[in-house]
Design an enzyme around this catalytic site. Structure first.
Site, PDB file in Angstrom:
ATOM      1  N   ILE A   1       0.836  -1.186   0.000  1.00 43.52           N
ATOM      2  CA  ILE A   1       0.000   0.000   0.000  1.00 43.52           C
ATOM      3  C   ILE A   1       0.879   1.247   0.000  1.00 43.52           C
ATOM      4  CG2 ILE A   1      -0.195  -0.061   2.536  1.00 43.52           C
ATOM      5  CD1 ILE A   1      -3.068   1.032   2.233  1.00 43.52           C
ATOM      6  N   CYS A   2       0.373   2.303  -0.597  1.00 46.15           N
ATOM      7  CA  CYS A   2       1.017   3.615  -0.580  1.00 46.15           C
ATOM      8  C   CYS A   2       2.425   3.528  -1.176  1.00 46.15           C
ATOM      9  CB  CYS A   2       1.025   4.144   0.853  1.00 46.15           C
ATOM     10  SG  CYS A   2       1.551   5.866   1.040  1.00 46.15           S
ATOM     11  N   GLY A   3       3.420   4.037  -0.484  1.00 49.43           N
ATOM     12  CA  GLY A   3       4.773   4.087  -1.025  1.00 49.43           C
ATOM     13  C   GLY A   3       5.370   2.743  -1.346  1.00 49.43           C
TER      14      GLY A   3
END
Length: 206
Positions: free
Chosen positions: A107-109
């Site tokens: 998730i995300c970065g």
């Protein structure tokens, strides 16, 4: 639906300095309720500090983790994904998990870390926005899907604003919930739908 009364393979939650502690809580809490052991994995067993200031002592060092021993590897976002190469070993580990047929959820970065490692070049995926991943120079732009979370085979991806959808895909992938129960779980935790609670209660879900 898994009842959670029998201990299951561990779920490995990667932890590193600046990890976004709010992104994985829905997933790990409900996996734990379903009987999965959550084991934190660091670059070493040295304590790390999350973006929220939580100090975490990893259970295991990354070098001691084997894909065949686990049910899932979860990679949360972190500032370090975009500011250094320190987390590249976790992206390489994700490749080893996927090659072994063990699921990975990023998730995300962490999605950018996977992009840099070439793991999104041939898989449907999502992230914060398409140009965030495009900035990595990866070759998978044609497989980007503009939605809350994506599962392609053994890989789950999501953007930073979608921790509930991220958890939904993980719970589906591991068979914790499915069908109308999974839908109700999502509606309860994402939309605060009171009718969804009745569905979960009738199904014996928590």
């Amino acid at each position: 639906m898994n009842t959670g009364h029998t201990p299951r393979e561990p779920v490995y939650l990667a932890v590193y300095d600046t990890f976004a502690d709010w992104e994985t809580g829905h997933a790990t809490a409900h996996l734990a309720r379903a009987g999965y052991r959550i084991r934190t994995v660091g670059a070493s067993t040295r304590p790390v500090t999350s973006l929220g200031g939580l100090r975490v002592q990893p259970d295991l060092a990354l070098a001691d983790v084997r894909p065949e021993d686990g049910a899932l590897l979860i990679l949360p976002g972190a500032d370090l994904w975009d500011t250094s190469d320190d987390l590249a070993p976790f992206a390489r580990a994700a490749g080893e998990f996927l090659a072994a047929g063990t699921p990975v959820a990023a998730i995300c970065g962490a999605t950018a870390g996977l992009a840099r490692a070439g793991l999104l070049d041939d898989r449907a995926h999502t992230s914060a926005v398409s140009f965030y991943l495009a900035a990595t120079g990866y070759a998978g732009g044609g497989h980007y899907v503009d939605t809350d979370a994506v599962t392609d085979g053994h890989l789950v991806t999501a953007g930073p604003t979608e921790p509930v959808a991220f958890a939904r895909e993980i719970l589906r992938l591991l068979g914790v919930y499915d069908g109308e129960v999974l839908d109700a779980w999502y509606r309860l935790f994402h939309d605060s739908d009171p009718e969804a609670y009745a569905v979960l209660r009738q199904a014996g879900a928590r």
